[in-house]
Design an enzyme around this catalytic site. Structure first.
Site, PDB file in Angstrom:
ATOM      1  N   ASP A 121      -1.598 -17.159  16.084  1.00  0.00           N
ATOM      2  CA  ASP A 121      -2.563 -17.731  15.296  1.00  0.00           C
ATOM      3  C   ASP A 121      -3.976 -17.467  15.759  1.00  0.00           C
ATOM      4  O   ASP A 121      -4.511 -17.270  16.981  1.00  0.00           O
ATOM      5  CB  ASP A 121      -2.364 -19.170  15.173  1.00  0.00           C
ATOM      6  CG  ASP A 121      -1.172 -19.827  14.428  1.00  0.00           C
ATOM      7  OD1 ASP A 121      -0.158 -19.003  14.389  1.00  0.00           O
ATOM      8  OD2 ASP A 121      -1.139 -20.930  14.055  1.00  0.00           O
ATOM      9  N   ASP A 122      -4.736 -17.442  14.716  1.00  0.00           N
ATOM     10  CA  ASP A 122      -6.234 -17.588  14.843  1.00  0.00           C
ATOM     11  C   ASP A 122      -6.835 -16.006  14.889  1.00  0.00           C
ATOM     12  O   ASP A 122      -8.192 -16.009  14.808  1.00  0.00           O
ATOM     13  CB  ASP A 122      -6.633 -18.388  16.051  1.00  0.00           C
ATOM     14  CG  ASP A 122      -6.416 -19.892  15.922  1.00  0.00           C
ATOM     15  OD1 ASP A 122      -5.880 -20.168  14.849  1.00  0.00           O
ATOM     16  OD2 ASP A 122      -6.454 -20.599  16.806  1.00  0.00           O
ATOM     17  N   HIS A 171      -3.802 -17.895   7.347  1.00  0.00           N
ATOM     18  CA  HIS A 171      -4.201 -19.112   8.433  1.00  0.00           C
ATOM     19  C   HIS A 171      -5.578 -19.818   7.922  1.00  0.00           C
ATOM     20  O   HIS A 171      -6.178 -20.379   8.574  1.00  0.00           O
ATOM     21  CB  HIS A 171      -4.233 -18.801   9.610  1.00  0.00           C
ATOM     22  CG  HIS A 171      -4.152 -19.772  10.726  1.00  0.00           C
ATOM     23  ND1 HIS A 171      -2.966 -20.895  10.326  1.00  0.00           N
ATOM     24  CD2 HIS A 171      -4.693 -20.047  11.607  1.00  0.00           C
ATOM     25  CE1 HIS A 171      -3.095 -21.785  11.495  1.00  0.00           C
ATOM     26  NE2 HIS A 171      -4.226 -21.271  12.500  1.00  0.00           N
ATOM     27  N   HIS A 175     -10.367 -22.290   9.187  1.00  0.00           N
ATOM     28  CA  HIS A 175      -9.426 -23.155  10.093  1.00  0.00           C
ATOM     29  C   HIS A 175      -9.921 -24.669  10.078  1.00  0.00           C
ATOM     30  O   HIS A 175      -9.891 -25.400  10.892  1.00  0.00           O
ATOM     31  CB  HIS A 175      -9.916 -22.520  11.361  1.00  0.00           C
ATOM     32  CG  HIS A 175      -8.522 -22.665  12.361  1.00  0.00           C
ATOM     33  ND1 HIS A 175      -8.527 -23.993  13.182  1.00  0.00           N
ATOM     34  CD2 HIS A 175      -7.483 -22.096  12.751  1.00  0.00           C
ATOM     35  CE1 HIS A 175      -7.452 -23.996  13.879  1.00  0.00           C
ATOM     36  NE2 HIS A 175      -6.657 -22.685  13.676  1.00  0.00           N
ATOM     37  N   TYR A 212      -3.235 -26.329  12.713  1.00  0.00           N
ATOM     38  CA  TYR A 212      -3.220 -27.571  13.269  1.00  0.00           C
ATOM     39  C   TYR A 212      -1.417 -28.126  12.579  1.00  0.00           C
ATOM     40  O   TYR A 212      -1.190 -29.209  13.188  1.00  0.00           O
ATOM     41  CB  TYR A 212      -3.821 -28.672  13.215  1.00  0.00           C
ATOM     42  CG  TYR A 212      -5.255 -28.337  13.267  1.00  0.00           C
ATOM     43  CD1 TYR A 212      -5.780 -27.964  14.588  1.00  0.00           C
ATOM     44  CD2 TYR A 212      -6.395 -28.295  12.338  1.00  0.00           C
ATOM     45  CE1 TYR A 212      -7.106 -27.469  14.692  1.00  0.00           C
ATOM     46  CE2 TYR A 212      -7.661 -27.757  12.483  1.00  0.00           C
ATOM     47  CZ  TYR A 212      -7.996 -27.558  13.639  1.00  0.00           C
ATOM     48  OH  TYR A 212      -9.448 -27.268  13.835  1.00  0.00           O
ATOM     49  N   HIS A 277      -1.471 -18.508  20.433  1.00  0.00           N
ATOM     50  CA  HIS A 277      -2.757 -17.912  19.633  1.00  0.00           C
ATOM     51  C   HIS A 277      -3.284 -16.766  20.512  1.00  0.00           C
ATOM     52  O   HIS A 277      -2.681 -16.378  21.543  1.00  0.00           O
ATOM     53  CB  HIS A 277      -3.857 -19.018  19.895  1.00  0.00           C
ATOM     54  CG  HIS A 277      -3.521 -20.445  19.301  1.00  0.00           C
ATOM     55  ND1 HIS A 277      -2.601 -21.232  19.922  1.00  0.00           N
ATOM     56  CD2 HIS A 277      -3.776 -20.902  18.221  1.00  0.00           C
ATOM     57  CE1 HIS A 277      -2.340 -22.572  19.423  1.00  0.00           C
ATOM     58  NE2 HIS A 277      -3.092 -22.090  18.214  1.00  0.00           N
TER      59      HIS A 277
END
Length: 366
Positions: A121-122, A171, A175, A212, A277
């Site tokens: 992720d991210d 995503h 965020h 999350y 991540h």
């Protein structure tokens, strides 16, 4: 790189929950977001790391894609933070963060046993390049949940990931905790990210992961109407790599969590999806120096992108793109019985049920 890291401040509050939430770690810090609406110029994008304005003409067009009469009505959360009294949450709200509720349509496991749904992720970030180098060296693909603001910051990195056959997914733009947003803001977050990704790589992702894991029936309904498949992770399968930059976890503690899963995965009825991540150096370091080397050399462990483990050969609106389903056991080092479950329409076991199976497996192993 220095400019990016200086803007990514850490904020931490501890919480005793299985899945991290915005009350645990906000990796982007406090972006300076204006409150006065200004239209997004043609060919441009909203302010980075800020929830887009819903008054924008482009967002207004996207809102027509959703029948809001079909969206269940629940109050917005306060930045995704759970209320002190969880019994006040309606059962049918199915709030994943606070109720640990898996909806039937949620993707939280890989159907086939001994399969690890590999996700990050991210990104993309400057650190993603090292991760991609390692994955390429091992002919390994992953699902990459892309933040829209990071996509337009590092378009060439995203192009590389797509060209190398990784599964690209959404995503959100800023965020943000999705349950803390209005219906219209949820649409804006998803669609601006979709647009940014399409503008860069020319395909439209069908999979999305709420930051999350913060999703409830209201957020799901909107995402589903927009054509997205909500993909979270298996309850209890958070590596906690995101805690290393905050100084509340160590690389060894993260590796130990992963090693614990490896003692039981052969006994589970399904595969599992893990949260990792690739935003910060520490997160990629623990992947390259700890988790991945162990995984590559673990007998029977099949590592696949989520779309692959579901047998979905067309993870984009336009079709397959550069993505290919795996079929040859020799293509993924560290695996013995590589296989794909083609029955993607069958309902996988829920993350909560898998967590119960994990508990049983742990009792058997001691």
């Amino acid at each position: 790189m220095t400019k990016l890291l200086s803007s990514l401040t850490l904020m931490l509050t501890l919480s005793a929950v299985l899945a991290h939430g915005p009350q645990d770690l906000e990796k982007r810090g406090m972006a300076t977001c204006g409150t006065a609406y200004k239209p997004v110029p043609a060919g441009k994008y909203p302010d980075m790391d800020c929830t887009p304005f819903v008054q924008d003409p482009q967002v207004q067009e996207w809102l027509k894609l959703v029948d809001f009469k079909k969206v269940p009505v629940y109050p917005q959360s306060k930045n995704g933070v759970c209320p002190e009294d969880l019994t006040k949450i309606p059962k049918d709200q199915c709030w994943w963060t606070c109720q640990k509720c898996d909806a039937p349509e949620d993707i939280t496991t890989c159907p086939k046993a001994k399969t690890w749904g590999l996700t990050y992720d991210d990104g993309p970030s400057p650190e993603s390049i090292r991760l991609y180098d390692n994955l390429a060296a091992h002919n390994q693909k992953a699902t990459l949940f892309i933040v829209g603001s990071r996509a337009i910051s590092y378009p060439e990195t995203l192009k590389r990931a797509y060209n190398e056959g990784h599964h690209i997914a959404i995503h959100t733009w800023s965020h943000s905790a999705m349950t803390g947003l209005s219906n219209e803001q949820i649409v804006a977050e998803l669609k601006w990210t979709e647009k940014a990704i399409f503008d860069i790589i020319g395909v439209t992702p069908l999979y999305s992961r709420p930051p999350y894991g913060d999703v409830d029936a209201r957020v799901r309904s909107i995402a589903t109407q927009l054509g997205f498949k909500t993909s979270i992770w298996t309850q209890g399968y958070d590596t906690n790599d995101w805690l290393i930059p905050a100084g509340t976890a160590t690389p060894q503690s993260v590796i130990d969590i992963f090693k614990g899963w490896l003692t039981t995965f052969r006994q589970l009825p399904t595969g599992f999806i893990v949260l990792q991540h690739d935003l910060f150096k520490e997160e990629v370091d623990v992947a390259l120096n700890g988790i991945l080397p162990i995984a590559y050399n673990t007998k029977d462990l099949v590592m696949q992108p989520i779309a692959d483990c579901l047998g979905d050969g067309k993870p984009y609106k336009e079709g397959a793109g550069t993505f290919k389903l795996s079929s040859d056991p020799s293509t993924t080092p560290g695996t013995v019985d590589k296989a794909v479950n083609a029955a993607s329409s069958s309902r996988p076991i829920t993350g909560c049920a898998l967590l119960a199976s994990l508990t049983i497996a742990l009792l058997v192993s001691v």
